[in-house]
Design a protein around this motif. Structure first.
Motif, PDB file in Angstrom:
ATOM      1  N   SER A 114      57.589  85.198  31.413  1.00 22.25           N
ATOM      2  CA  SER A 114      58.045  83.844  31.126  1.00 22.25           C
ATOM      3  C   SER A 114      57.231  83.179  30.029  1.00 22.25           C
ATOM      4  O   SER A 114      57.775  82.463  29.184  1.00 22.25           O
ATOM      5  CB  SER A 114      57.998  82.995  32.402  1.00 22.25           C
ATOM      6  OG  SER A 114      56.681  82.939  32.908  1.00 22.25           O
ATOM      7  N   SER A 131      65.950  74.679  29.664  1.00 17.81           N
ATOM      8  CA  SER A 131      65.329  74.264  30.916  1.00 17.81           C
ATOM      9  C   SER A 131      64.506  75.394  31.524  1.00 17.81           C
ATOM     10  O   SER A 131      64.748  76.573  31.274  1.00 17.81           O
ATOM     11  CB  SER A 131      66.413  73.840  31.909  1.00 17.81           C
ATOM     12  OG  SER A 131      67.244  74.948  32.240  1.00 17.81           O
ATOM     13  N   GLN A 133      64.633  76.199  34.528  1.00 18.19           N
ATOM     14  CA  GLN A 133      65.522  76.911  35.447  1.00 18.19           C
ATOM     15  C   GLN A 133      66.177  78.103  34.744  1.00 18.19           C
ATOM     16  O   GLN A 133      66.292  79.187  35.326  1.00 18.19           O
ATOM     17  CB  GLN A 133      66.582  75.953  35.974  1.00 18.19           C
ATOM     18  CG  GLN A 133      67.546  76.586  36.976  1.00 18.19           C
ATOM     19  CD  GLN A 133      68.574  75.614  37.489  1.00 18.19           C
ATOM     20  OE1 GLN A 133      68.598  74.449  37.083  1.00 18.19           O
ATOM     21  NE2 GLN A 133      69.419  76.066  38.376  1.00 18.19           N
ATOM     22  N   THR A 134      66.592  77.919  33.498  1.00 15.05           N
ATOM     23  CA  THR A 134      67.203  79.014  32.744  1.00 15.05           C
ATOM     24  C   THR A 134      66.184  80.102  32.452  1.00 15.05           C
ATOM     25  O   THR A 134      66.484  81.299  32.561  1.00 15.05           O
ATOM     26  CB  THR A 134      67.788  78.481  31.433  1.00 15.05           C
ATOM     27  OG1 THR A 134      68.720  77.433  31.719  1.00 15.05           O
ATOM     28  CG2 THR A 134      68.497  79.587  30.672  1.00 15.05           C
ATOM     29  N   GLU A 136      63.488  80.822  34.209  1.00 17.60           N
ATOM     30  CA  GLU A 136      63.221  81.520  35.472  1.00 17.60           C
ATOM     31  C   GLU A 136      64.368  82.457  35.835  1.00 17.60           C
ATOM     32  O   GLU A 136      64.136  83.539  36.386  1.00 17.60           O
ATOM     33  CB  GLU A 136      62.990  80.502  36.584  1.00 17.60           C
ATOM     34  CG  GLU A 136      61.682  79.737  36.456  1.00 17.60           C
ATOM     35  CD  GLU A 136      61.475  78.760  37.591  1.00 17.60           C
ATOM     36  OE1 GLU A 136      62.374  78.675  38.466  1.00 17.60           O
ATOM     37  OE2 GLU A 136      60.438  78.075  37.611  1.00 17.60           O
ATOM     38  N   LEU A 137      65.592  82.055  35.514  1.00 15.76           N
ATOM     39  CA  LEU A 137      66.747  82.909  35.796  1.00 15.76           C
ATOM     40  C   LEU A 137      66.689  84.184  34.962  1.00 15.76           C
ATOM     41  O   LEU A 137      66.951  85.285  35.461  1.00 15.76           O
ATOM     42  CB  LEU A 137      68.036  82.136  35.508  1.00 15.76           C
ATOM     43  CG  LEU A 137      69.350  82.823  35.891  1.00 15.76           C
ATOM     44  CD1 LEU A 137      69.410  83.042  37.398  1.00 15.76           C
ATOM     45  CD2 LEU A 137      70.533  81.965  35.444  1.00 15.76           C
ATOM     46  N   LYS A 140      63.793  86.358  36.369  1.00 20.47           N
ATOM     47  CA  LYS A 140      64.190  87.004  37.626  1.00 20.47           C
ATOM     48  C   LYS A 140      65.150  88.163  37.360  1.00 20.47           C
ATOM     49  O   LYS A 140      65.055  89.220  38.004  1.00 20.47           O
ATOM     50  CB  LYS A 140      64.847  85.973  38.549  1.00 20.47           C
ATOM     51  CG  LYS A 140      65.232  86.513  39.906  1.00 20.47           C
ATOM     52  CD  LYS A 140      65.840  85.429  40.775  1.00 20.47           C
ATOM     53  CE  LYS A 140      66.233  85.994  42.143  1.00 20.47           C
ATOM     54  NZ  LYS A 140      66.860  84.944  43.000  1.00 20.47           N
ATOM     55  N   SER A 218      74.632  79.245  31.635  1.00 15.73           N
ATOM     56  CA  SER A 218      73.557  78.263  31.793  1.00 15.73           C
ATOM     57  C   SER A 218      72.979  77.857  30.446  1.00 15.73           C
ATOM     58  O   SER A 218      72.726  76.671  30.191  1.00 15.73           O
ATOM     59  CB  SER A 218      72.457  78.843  32.696  1.00 15.73           C
ATOM     60  OG  SER A 218      71.375  77.949  32.814  1.00 15.73           O
ATOM     61  N   HIS A 222      73.362  74.090  28.875  1.00 13.83           N
ATOM     62  CA  HIS A 222      72.148  73.341  28.593  1.00 13.83           C
ATOM     63  C   HIS A 222      72.047  72.983  27.115  1.00 13.83           C
ATOM     64  O   HIS A 222      71.599  71.882  26.756  1.00 13.83           O
ATOM     65  CB  HIS A 222      70.922  74.154  29.020  1.00 13.83           C
ATOM     66  CG  HIS A 222      69.677  73.341  29.142  1.00 13.83           C
ATOM     67  ND1 HIS A 222      69.488  72.418  30.138  1.00 13.83           N
ATOM     68  CD2 HIS A 222      68.566  73.292  28.366  1.00 13.83           C
ATOM     69  CE1 HIS A 222      68.306  71.846  29.990  1.00 13.83           C
ATOM     70  NE2 HIS A 222      67.732  72.355  28.918  1.00 13.83           N
TER      71      HIS A 222
END
Length: 304
Positions: A114, A131, A133-134, A136-137, A140, A218, A222
């Motif tokens: 990351s 973001s 969140q994106t 981290e997605l 992952k 995503s 965004h």
């Protein structure tokens, strides 16, 4: 007629051992959770529960692998850890590296991916303000992709079940007795593992495609939100700059008085030339402060 031999453990034997160890770690984790709730109650339990499993793994391997003993699963299947490159039992440092990577490898990999790989690439090629969140997605997805790909190779080759053992090159030996039926059983096992690998590969491709679509959606959403917000901010800034420097907004019509700017000298208020003349003809006062004035007193401002 049977003969005894020391050979590498196959996929089923390793999986049975891993399942036994996983069960023992889960039981230890439950006991730690119960101990925490009895000592400290349920306050902040959800915060520390995420570390309970890692602590359980560490305690389990501390009392087994790091103490030069077999784990419950290894003892159950009679497996022996082996370093094929040095042709000896792995050293304490070697085993410690394996345990450390197994427990904390996902956290370290997530941080490196990351912070040093995904975020710079995203900022350069997609958008500088995507973001968390994106990010981290994406992180992952990459970690899951690597883990599943490694698992597929394990079912094909039977070498390393865990990435931690693959990185530290620790394999399993097993001491068994071979019979005339062993070759046919081994052949059936290899055929089953190849079929299972094919099924996992198909599942892996489908799930990766769906996750990539989710990531692309995503990122697109965004980017649209950020671009829309940026456009609105730029519009507000441009309007403010216009109102504060080049033009004056007329209090009567709420439009910008670009060239026909009129001033009431008694109070200093500024209006559109047409608006204030229409007002003064009927009221003889300033629309804002009610100061008395006349149509002949209105001043036409040039280059205001």
């Amino acid at each position: 007629m049977s003969t005894a031999e020391l050979r590498y453990a196959n996929q089923l034997e390793i999986i049975r051992s891993e399942e036994k160890d996983r069960y023992m770690i889960s039981q230890l984790s439950k006991q730690l959770d119960e101990l925490y709730t009895k000592l400290f109650g349920l306050n902040n339990f959800h915060i520390y529960q995420t570390y309970s499993h890692r602590l359980s793994e560490f305690l389990y391997y501390l009392t087994t692998t790091l103490s030069n003993r077999q784990t419950i699963g290894e003892e159950y299947i009679c497996l022996i850890q082996y370093n094929p490159h040095k042709r000896q039992i792995p050293s304490l440092l070697h085993r410690l590296s394996m345990v450390f990577i197994r427990i904390f490898g996902d956290l370290i990999s997530k941080y490196i991916l990351s912070s040093y790989i995904i975020k710079p690439l995203v900022e350069e090629y997609f958008h500088p303000k995507l973001s968390l969140q994106t990010i981290e997605l994406i992180c992952k997805f990459l970690l899951t992709f690597i883990e599943r790909t490694h698992k597929i190779f394990f079912y094909l080759t039977g070498s390393y079940y865990n990435i931690s053992k693959s990185l530290t090159r620790i394999r399993y030996l097993i001491y068994t007795r071979t019979t005339s039926e062993s070759s046919s059983i081994e052949f059936k096992l290899n055929r089953t593992m190849k079929f299972l690998s094919l099924c996992l590969c198909i599942q892996h491709i489908i799930e990766s495609y769906l996750v990539l679509k989710q990531i692309a959606l995503s990122i697109t959403q965004h980017r649209q939100e950020i671009d829309k917000k940026t456009d609105e901010e730029n519009k507000i800034i441009s309007e403010d700059s216009i109102s504060s420097t080049d033009h004056v907004r007329c209090p009567l019509c709420y439009e910008f008085a670009i060239s026909n700017v009129a001033l009431i000298p008694e109070c200093g208020h500024v209006f559109c030339w047409q608006c204030i003349h229409t007002w003064v003809i009927e009221n003889q006062t300033c629309p804002l402060c009610k100061t008395n004035t006349m149509q002949s007193r209105i001043v036409h401002l040039i280059n205001y």
